[in-house]
Motif scaffolding. Structure first.
Motif, PDB file in Angstrom:
ATOM      1  N   ARG A  47       0.861  -1.195   0.000  1.00  0.00           N
ATOM      2  CA  ARG A  47       0.000   0.000   0.000  1.00  0.00           C
ATOM      3  C   ARG A  47       0.889   1.234   0.000  1.00  0.00           C
ATOM      4  N   ASN A  48       0.432   2.274  -0.665  1.00  0.00           N
ATOM      5  CA  ASN A  48       1.214   3.504  -0.739  1.00  0.00           C
ATOM      6  C   ASN A  48       1.174   4.235   0.597  1.00  0.00           C
ATOM      7  N   LYS A  49       2.323   4.254   1.258  1.00  0.00           N
ATOM      8  CA  LYS A  49       2.472   5.006   2.506  1.00  0.00           C
ATOM      9  C   LYS A  49       3.442   6.160   2.306  1.00  0.00           C
ATOM     10  N   GLY A  50       3.494   6.667   1.054  1.00  0.00           N
ATOM     11  CA  GLY A  50       4.368   7.789   0.749  1.00  0.00           C
ATOM     12  C   GLY A  50       5.615   7.375  -0.006  1.00  0.00           C
ATOM     13  N   GLU A  79       2.210  11.379  -1.949  1.00  0.00           N
ATOM     14  CA  GLU A  79       1.288  11.481  -0.820  1.00  0.00           C
ATOM     15  C   GLU A  79       0.860  10.081  -0.386  1.00  0.00           C
ATOM     16  N   PRO A  80       0.926   9.776   0.905  1.00  0.00           N
ATOM     17  CA  PRO A  80       0.466   8.469   1.372  1.00  0.00           C
ATOM     18  C   PRO A  80      -1.058   8.384   1.299  1.00  0.00           C
ATOM     19  N   ASP A  81      -1.558   7.627   0.330  1.00  0.00           N
ATOM     20  CA  ASP A  81      -3.002   7.546   0.133  1.00  0.00           C
ATOM     21  C   ASP A  81      -3.566   6.136   0.321  1.00  0.00           C
TER      22      ASP A  81
END
Length: 64
Positions: A17-20, A25-27
């Motif tokens: 998962r995108n955490k930045g 941006e962490p989305d």
């Protein structure tokens, strides 16, 4: 006893998962990217490695 060295290639895929990642941006969106690595093993120990990953493509997808 002489030094024994071997190079071992690998290809891998990362999921998460995108955490930045990569300064984005962490989305929380799902992310995945691939890469390759070459591991140099000398006398049973990791001596060095080279890694290439598809981070440019991932950044393009996250900032689109």
């Amino acid at each position: 006893m002489g030094t024994h060295a071997a190079r071992v290639p690998s290809r891998w895929r990362v999921h998460g998962r995108n955490k930045g990642v990569l300064g984005t941006e962490p989305d929380g969106r799902p992310i995945a990217f691939t890469g390759t690595a070459v591991w140099e093993v000398r006398d049973g120990r990791l001596a060095r490695n080279w890694v290439e990953r598809a981070s440019w493509e991932l950044r393009q997808r996250l900032t689109a």
